[in-house]
Design an enzyme around this catalytic site. Sequence first.
Site, PDB file in Angstrom:
ATOM      1  N   LYS A  13       0.780  -1.418  -0.064  1.00 62.90           N
ATOM      2  CA  LYS A  13       0.049   0.096   0.044  1.00 62.90           C
ATOM      3  C   LYS A  13       0.958   1.444   0.130  1.00 62.90           C
ATOM      4  CE  LYS A  13      -2.173  -1.063   3.953  1.00 62.90           C
ATOM      5  NZ  LYS A  13      -1.655  -2.385   4.398  1.00 62.90           N
ATOM      6  N   ARG A  87      -9.639   0.734   8.739  1.00 61.79           N
ATOM      7  CA  ARG A  87      -9.314  -0.570   9.171  1.00 61.79           C
ATOM      8  C   ARG A  87     -10.447  -1.185   9.807  1.00 61.79           C
ATOM      9  NH1 ARG A  87      -3.408   0.764   8.929  1.00 61.79           N
ATOM     10  NH2 ARG A  87      -2.171  -1.362   9.536  1.00 61.79           N
TER      11      ARG A  87
HETATM   12  P1  AMP Z   1       0.760   0.835   9.211  1.00 61.28           P
HETATM   13  O1  AMP Z   1       1.807   1.704   8.973  1.00 61.28           O
HETATM   14  O2  AMP Z   1      -0.337   1.115   8.475  1.00 61.28           O
HETATM   15  O3  AMP Z   1       1.122  -0.867   8.979  1.00 61.28           O
HETATM   16  O4  AMP Z   1       0.389   0.910  10.764  1.00 61.28           O
HETATM   17  C1  AMP Z   1       1.283   0.384  12.032  1.00 61.28           C
HETATM   18  C2  AMP Z   1       0.301   0.276  13.163  1.00 61.28           C
HETATM   19  O5  AMP Z   1      -0.293   1.600  13.551  1.00 61.28           O
HETATM   20  C3  AMP Z   1      -0.702  -0.557  12.962  1.00 61.28           C
HETATM   21  O6  AMP Z   1      -0.360  -1.925  13.278  1.00 61.28           O
HETATM   22  C4  AMP Z   1      -1.879  -0.135  14.084  1.00 61.28           C
HETATM   23  O7  AMP Z   1      -1.308  -0.513  15.435  1.00 61.28           O
HETATM   24  C5  AMP Z   1      -1.685   1.252  13.986  1.00 61.28           C
HETATM   25  N1  AMP Z   1      -2.631   1.608  12.909  1.00 61.28           N
HETATM   26  C6  AMP Z   1      -2.371   2.535  11.830  1.00 61.28           C
HETATM   27  N2  AMP Z   1      -3.531   2.727  11.172  1.00 61.28           N
HETATM   28  C7  AMP Z   1      -4.540   2.447  11.852  1.00 61.28           C
HETATM   29  C8  AMP Z   1      -5.978   2.359  11.788  1.00 61.28           C
HETATM   30  N3  AMP Z   1      -6.727   2.761  10.830  1.00 61.28           N
HETATM   31  N4  AMP Z   1      -6.596   1.964  12.819  1.00 61.28           N
HETATM   32  C9  AMP Z   1      -6.091   1.469  13.893  1.00 61.28           C
HETATM   33  N5  AMP Z   1      -4.666   1.339  13.993  1.00 61.28           N
HETATM   34  C10 AMP Z   1      -4.095   1.626  13.155  1.00 61.28           C
END
Ligand code: AMP
Length: 193
Positions: A13, A87
């Site tokens: 992504k 999410r």
């Molecule tokens: P990512 O960089 O998108 O993989 O996000 C890293 C971490 O941030 C995730 O594993 C969650 O702990 C938190 N996170 C990011 N986006 C969300 C979201 N939309 N809802 C809840 N937690 C989020």
Amino acid sequence: MNIILLGPPGAGKGTQAARLVSERGMVQLSTGDMLREARASGTEMGQKVAAIMDSGGLVTDEIVIGLIEEKLQLAEGNGFIFDGFPRTLGQADALGALLEKMGQSLDCVVELAVNDEVLVDRIVNRAKEAAAAGEPVRADDNAESLKKRLIEYYKKTSPLIGYYHAHKALRSVDGLAEIDVVAGEIKKTLDSI
Ligand code: AMP
């Protein structure tokens, strides 16, 4: 044009969002990046979410919806790319309401379809490459957190595939192909709407 890139951790992504930013002047809104920034700058909220993020859990809808709402008011560009948001179904409803309030709408949800073995390999490689380049390794890029992130994805995020299918917004792209091929498929998809 406002789009969501939907897919499990490691699906590509962030990589594809970065290309859309440079090729189309779109604005990437990554809640993961926003949360990491909050942590790095040591805000109260950043401290509150740190342990949840490192364990691979999801932070509350309230926090991420608040972050997105704030950024939407400030950002200007040729459409938004929502990366890692929504999410949960609650976040998806909130996004719809926020866009409506701004007189905007969601044009497309691009699902990057991949399988779990590839995800584990990609994330382990991401961590190895970062370490070899002397860059910081994400605290949640390890086998244990990844397992939790995948469970969270299937439990709470994958229902969005059905949700957006019902809203007739869903397009699926093979996320296992080479980066350029995936980018080409996304381009074709977006040019067709
Ligand atoms: P990512 O960089 O998108 O993989 O996000 C890293 C971490 O941030 C995730 O594993 C969650 O702990 C938190 N996170 C990011 N986006 C969300 C979201 N939309 N809802 C809840 N937690 C989020």
